[in-house]
Design a protein around this motif. Structure first.
Motif, PDB file in Angstrom:
ATOM      1  N   GLY A   1       4.266  47.418-105.691  1.00  0.00           N
ATOM      2  CA  GLY A   1       4.169  46.021-106.290  1.00  0.00           C
ATOM      3  C   GLY A   1       2.880  46.074-107.179  1.00  0.00           C
ATOM      4  N   ALA A   2       2.505  44.786-107.911  1.00  0.00           N
ATOM      5  CA  ALA A   2       1.191  44.651-108.773  1.00  0.00           C
ATOM      6  C   ALA A   2      -0.043  45.289-108.236  1.00  0.00           C
ATOM      7  CB  ALA A   2       1.395  43.468-109.298  1.00  0.00           C
TER       8      ALA A   2
ATOM      9  N   ARG B   1      -3.718  40.319-104.152  1.00  0.00           N
ATOM     10  CA  ARG B   1      -2.260  40.541-104.462  1.00  0.00           C
ATOM     11  C   ARG B   1      -1.793  39.433-105.569  1.00  0.00           C
ATOM     12  NH1 ARG B   1      -2.220  41.989 -98.538  1.00  0.00           N
ATOM     13  NH2 ARG B   1      -1.761  44.327 -98.385  1.00  0.00           N
ATOM     14  N   TRP B   2      -1.876  38.318-105.204  1.00  0.00           N
ATOM     15  CA  TRP B   2      -1.501  37.236-106.025  1.00  0.00           C
ATOM     16  C   TRP B   2      -2.078  37.426-107.568  1.00  0.00           C
ATOM     17  CZ3 TRP B   2       2.398  34.431-105.218  1.00  0.00           C
ATOM     18  CH2 TRP B   2       3.092  34.159-103.959  1.00  0.00           C
TER      19      TRP B   2
ATOM     20  N   ARG C   1      -0.473  39.806-109.750  1.00  0.00           N
ATOM     21  CA  ARG C   1       0.807  39.225-110.194  1.00  0.00           C
ATOM     22  C   ARG C   1       0.549  38.490-111.180  1.00  0.00           C
ATOM     23  NH1 ARG C   1       3.181  37.463-105.040  1.00  0.00           N
ATOM     24  NH2 ARG C   1       3.639  39.453-103.952  1.00  0.00           N
TER      25      ARG C   1
ATOM     26  N   GLU D   1      -0.638  40.643-114.464  1.00  0.00           N
ATOM     27  CA  GLU D   1       0.419  41.252-115.236  1.00  0.00           C
ATOM     28  C   GLU D   1       1.281  40.226-115.880  1.00  0.00           C
ATOM     29  OE1 GLU D   1       1.827  45.235-112.523  1.00  0.00           O
ATOM     30  OE2 GLU D   1       3.103  43.410-112.246  1.00  0.00           O
TER      31      GLU D   1
ATOM     32  N   ALA E   1       5.358  43.487-115.119  1.00  0.00           N
ATOM     33  CA  ALA E   1       5.708  41.996-115.556  1.00  0.00           C
ATOM     34  C   ALA E   1       7.312  41.997-115.918  1.00  0.00           C
ATOM     35  CB  ALA E   1       4.832  41.354-116.339  1.00  0.00           C
TER      36      ALA E   1
ATOM     37  N   ALA F   1       8.833  43.192-110.186  1.00  0.00           N
ATOM     38  CA  ALA F   1       7.647  42.255-109.846  1.00  0.00           C
ATOM     39  C   ALA F   1       7.278  42.711-108.475  1.00  0.00           C
ATOM     40  CB  ALA F   1       8.373  41.104-110.120  1.00  0.00           C
ATOM     41  N   ARG F   2       8.155  42.897-107.587  1.00  0.00           N
ATOM     42  CA  ARG F   2       7.700  42.942-106.111  1.00  0.00           C
ATOM     43  C   ARG F   2       7.531  44.409-105.831  1.00  0.00           C
ATOM     44  NH1 ARG F   2      12.243  39.796-104.680  1.00  0.00           N
ATOM     45  NH2 ARG F   2      11.800  37.895-103.415  1.00  0.00           N
TER      46      ARG F   2
ATOM     47  N   ASP G   1       5.383  39.157-100.360  1.00  0.00           N
ATOM     48  CA  ASP G   1       6.946  38.570-101.095  1.00  0.00           C
ATOM     49  C   ASP G   1       7.988  39.344-100.729  1.00  0.00           C
ATOM     50  OD1 ASP G   1       8.337  37.261-102.918  1.00  0.00           O
ATOM     51  OD2 ASP G   1       7.921  38.521-104.419  1.00  0.00           O
TER      52      ASP G   1
END
Length: 217
Positions: free
Chosen positions: A86-87, A105-106, A109, A112, A125, A146-147, A207
Motif C-alpha cells: 500500500g501507500a 497509513r491514512w 494515501r 500520494e 495514486a 491504491a490498496r 482498507d
C-alpha cells in the motif's frame, strides 16, 4: 466529527475530471487537518514493527517468485515473511508507522493524492501496470493500486485459460502474521467496546476489498 460525505463525493468527481486544484484545496483544508489531529489523538503506538513490501514490477517479481501457486495466493510472503503493501509501504515509513499506525497509513494515501494534484505521476495514486511472459503460455502482470500490490498470473492451454492466479493487496495486509495481526496481538481485551473501535480503525486504515465483521467467542 461529522462525516465528510459531500466532500468525498466532490473529490471523486474532481479526480475523474482531472481537477487537481480543487482536490489539493480539499486536502489542505482545515477539516482534513482536524482529521489528521483526531487520528493521532485516538492512537496508541503499535507493539511490533510491520515489514514493508518493496516496490516491484513484473520483471523484478520473477526473481522473488518464479511461479505463483494457489497456496501463495492465499498466504503470500516476501522472503519467508508476511509483508504490508500500500501507500505506506511505497513510502517505506516503517519507523513512523510504529508510533502512529492508522494515522501514518491514512496520511500516506493523502500524500500520494497530493503528489497527483501537483502533476507528478508517481507510483500509487494513478496506478501502474507491468507485465512479462513467465514461460511459454504463462504470463504475469503486476498492478500497483491504491490498496497496494495486485498480482495476476495466467496459464493458457492452447486457446483456453487453464489456470488464473490472483494475489490481492488484502491477502498481504490481512495475512495471519501480517499487518493487522501485528497491531492486534497483545492488545488489552478487557474493554470490548474500546477494542472494537481499535479493530475498526485499524481495518479501515488497511482498507480491505471485502466486508468484515468481528466475532467474539
Amino acid at each position: 466529527e461529522s462525516a465528510l460525505q459531500q466532500e468525498f463525493v466532490s473529490a471523486m468527481k474532481w479526480i475523474a475530471e482531472g481537477n487537481r486544484a480543487d482536490v489539493r484545496a480539499l486536502l489542505n483544508s482545515p477539516r482534513i487537518a482536524a482529521l489528521y489531529q483526531r487520528l493521532q489523538q485516538t492512537e496508541a503506538p503499535t507493539l511490533a514493527p510491520t515489514r514493508m513490501l518493496p516496490r516491484l514490477d513484473a520483471r523484478s517479481s520473477l526473481a522473488e517468485w518464479a511461479r505463483l501457486t494457489a497456496e501463495f495466493c492465499r498466504l503470500p510472503d516476501w522472503r519467508g515473511m508476511a509483508a504490508e503493501t500500500g501507500a505506506i509501504a511505497r513510502q517505506q515509513q516503517s519507523e513512523e508507522i510504529i508510533n502512529s499506525p492508522c494515522y501514518s497509513r491514512w496520511r500516506a494515501r493523502f500524500d500520494e493524492l497530493l503528489e497527483w494534484t501537483t502533476g507528478d505521476a508517481r507510483l500509487g495514486a494513478g496506478g501502474t501496470v507491468s507485465a512479462i511472459p513467465v514461460a511459454p503460455g504463462i504470463g504475469r502482470s503486476l498492478a500497483e493500486t491504491a490498496r497496494g500490490l495486485l498480482m495476476h498470473e495466467i496459464v493458457l492451454d492452447g486457446e483456453h485459460v487453464a489456470e488464473y492466479l490472483i494475489v490481492a493487496p488484502t491477502e498481504w495486509n490481512f495475512h495471519p502474521q501480517g499487518a493487522l495481526a501485528d497491531q492486534l496481538l497483545g492488545q488489552d481485551a478487557a474493554d470490548r467496546d474500546a477494542l472494537q473501535q481499535h479493530v475498526a480503525r485499524t481495518i479501515a486504515a488497511l482498507d480491505p476489498c471485502v466486508p468484515w465483521e468481528l466475532e467474539w467467542t
